[in-house]
Design an enzyme around this catalytic site. Structure first.
Site, short mmCIF file in Angstrom:
data_model
loop_
_atom_site.label_atom_id
_atom_site.label_comp_id
_atom_site.label_asym_id
_atom_site.label_seq_id
_atom_site.Cartn_x
_atom_site.Cartn_y
_atom_site.Cartn_z
N HIS A 180 0.86 -1.19 0.00
CA HIS A 180 0.00 0.00 0.00
C HIS A 180 0.89 1.23 0.00
O HIS A 180 1.74 1.40 0.88
CB HIS A 180 -0.92 0.03 1.22
CG HIS A 180 -1.85 1.21 1.22
ND1 HIS A 180 -3.09 1.17 0.62
CD2 HIS A 180 -1.71 2.46 1.71
CE1 HIS A 180 -3.68 2.34 0.75
NE2 HIS A 180 -2.85 3.15 1.42
N CYS A 181 0.73 2.08 -0.99
CA CYS A 181 1.56 3.27 -1.14
C CYS A 181 0.78 4.50 -0.68
O CYS A 181 -0.26 4.83 -1.26
CB CYS A 181 2.00 3.44 -2.60
SG CYS A 181 3.05 4.89 -2.87
N VAL A 182 1.29 5.17 0.36
CA VAL A 182 0.60 6.35 0.86
C VAL A 182 0.75 7.53 -0.09
O VAL A 182 -0.07 8.46 -0.08
CB VAL A 182 1.14 6.73 2.26
CG1 VAL A 182 0.83 5.64 3.27
CG2 VAL A 182 2.65 6.99 2.21
N ASN A 185 -1.98 7.00 -2.39
CA ASN A 185 -3.22 6.76 -1.65
C ASN A 185 -3.99 5.58 -2.24
O ASN A 185 -5.21 5.64 -2.41
CB ASN A 185 -4.10 8.01 -1.64
CG ASN A 185 -5.21 7.93 -0.61
OD1 ASN A 185 -5.07 7.26 0.40
ND2 ASN A 185 -6.32 8.60 -0.88
#
Length: 338
Positions: A180-182, A185
């Protein structure tokens, strides 16, 4: 000169601490966990309980729920860099008659990067639902080590296809889950892995183009001036030729914002270059970040009564692996091949 020395020492110490943390987290995860736990216990004695609860809720909302904060920060950093590039670097280079295509190259790469960012953040990463769980289970084989047949996600109550994982941030299972890449998003999975790779490459190329043009400007300024052939008096009163440290200090005093921006962008290139190399390695070997991290558990010696050895069964050769990133296989394609 003292300021430049202290700045370089600070930069080296930051990079050394970051490398040490990566080394410890990779080889001695329990040590890092114990250190963080002990630090948290010490801070708990010093920070009021009400402030602790507020901080915990803020950190949970920031890192464990979908938020546009990092996307806004991403765009703000790019705006700051390109604001300085447009306000000073572009103007000076235009006056020095740099080629127009060279000056516009960072803007073209920026447009491509923002396009990849938008598409990657809005794309469906490969959400596993009741309607497609059965078909996705037929795309990849279960290797029996990282992915076992018949496992059910306790949150989604669905049988997990091979190479899938539940994301606690998005609260759903993702097919061919990477991470999951912040910064976008969104989860990175089968549906947007190719876009994410293009996003990384374009971001690194954008930073490289800005750094190249800015460095070319500073070098051009030095060549036009007499600083390269200048001299100075040392502590003993002896005349000495100007060296690189003094030239850097001279540029920092003359163009402080450009030099600061160039240092930030170079540091960003080092970080992005390393991550891009790792992502390309995963793409060329048909692995995900989730699989690579899990496979490290089976890299050491195993008990003789349970020889559990991981082997990547999904690699099909460099070209087909890279093609799969941009054109993920489907059940229909798999049946045609068989």
């Amino acid at each position: 000169m003292d300021f430049l020395t202290l700045f370089l020492l600070y930069l080296c110490s930051v990079l050394a601490v970051a490398a040490l943390l990566c080394l410890i987290s990779g080889r001695q995860e329990s040590f890092l966990t114990r250190s963080v736990t002990r630090a948290s216990q010490v801070l708990a004695l010093l920070i009021p309980s009400q402030l602790q609860r507020v901080a915990q809720r803020a950190l949970h909302r920031l890192f464990h729920t979908r938020s546009c904060l990092f996307v806004v920060l991403h765009v703000a950093l790019q705006a700051a860099v390109f604001g300085e590039y447009t306000w000073e670097v572009f103007v000076y280079c235009w006056e020095l008659q740099f080629h127009l295509l060279l000056l516009l190259l960072p803007y073209l790469l920026l447009a491509g990067n923002l396009g990849c960012l938008l598409l990657c953040s809005r794309a469906n990463p490969g959400t596993v639902t009741k309607s497609n769980a059965a078909s996705l289970a037929k795309v990849y084989a279960y290797d029996g080590v990282l992915f076992q047949r018949g496992l059910v996600c306790p949150t989604c109550t669905l049988e997990k296809p091979a190479r899938s994982k539940h994301c606690s941030v998005c609260r759903t299972c993702v097919h061919r889950f990477d991470h999951h890449c912040v910064w976008v998003n969104n989860c990175i999975g089968a549906g947007n892995a190719g876009l994410f790779l293009l996003y990384l490459l374009s971001l690194t190329a954008t930073a490289g183009a800005v750094a190249a043009v800015s460095a070319a400007l500073l070098v051009h300024v030095l060549l036009l001036s007499s600083a390269l052939h200048g001299t100075y008096l040392d502590a003993q009163g002896q005349e000495q030729p100007v060296g690189i440290p003094l030239l850097v200090q001279h540029l920092f005093l003359t163009f402080p914002r450009i030099v600061f921006m160039l240092g930030f962008v170079i540091l960003l290139i080092l970080v992005l270059g390393g991550y891009c190399s790792f992502s390309l390695y995963l793409a060329l070997t048909n692995q995900t970040t989730n699989e690579w991290c899990k496979s490290r558990r089976f890299g050491g010696s195993q008990p003789h009564d349970r020889p559990l050895v991981y082997r990547n069964i999904y690699s099909k050769g460099i070209w087909r692996n890279l093609k799969e990133i941009f054109n993920p296989p489907t059940t229909l394609e798999r049946k045609k091949k068989t």
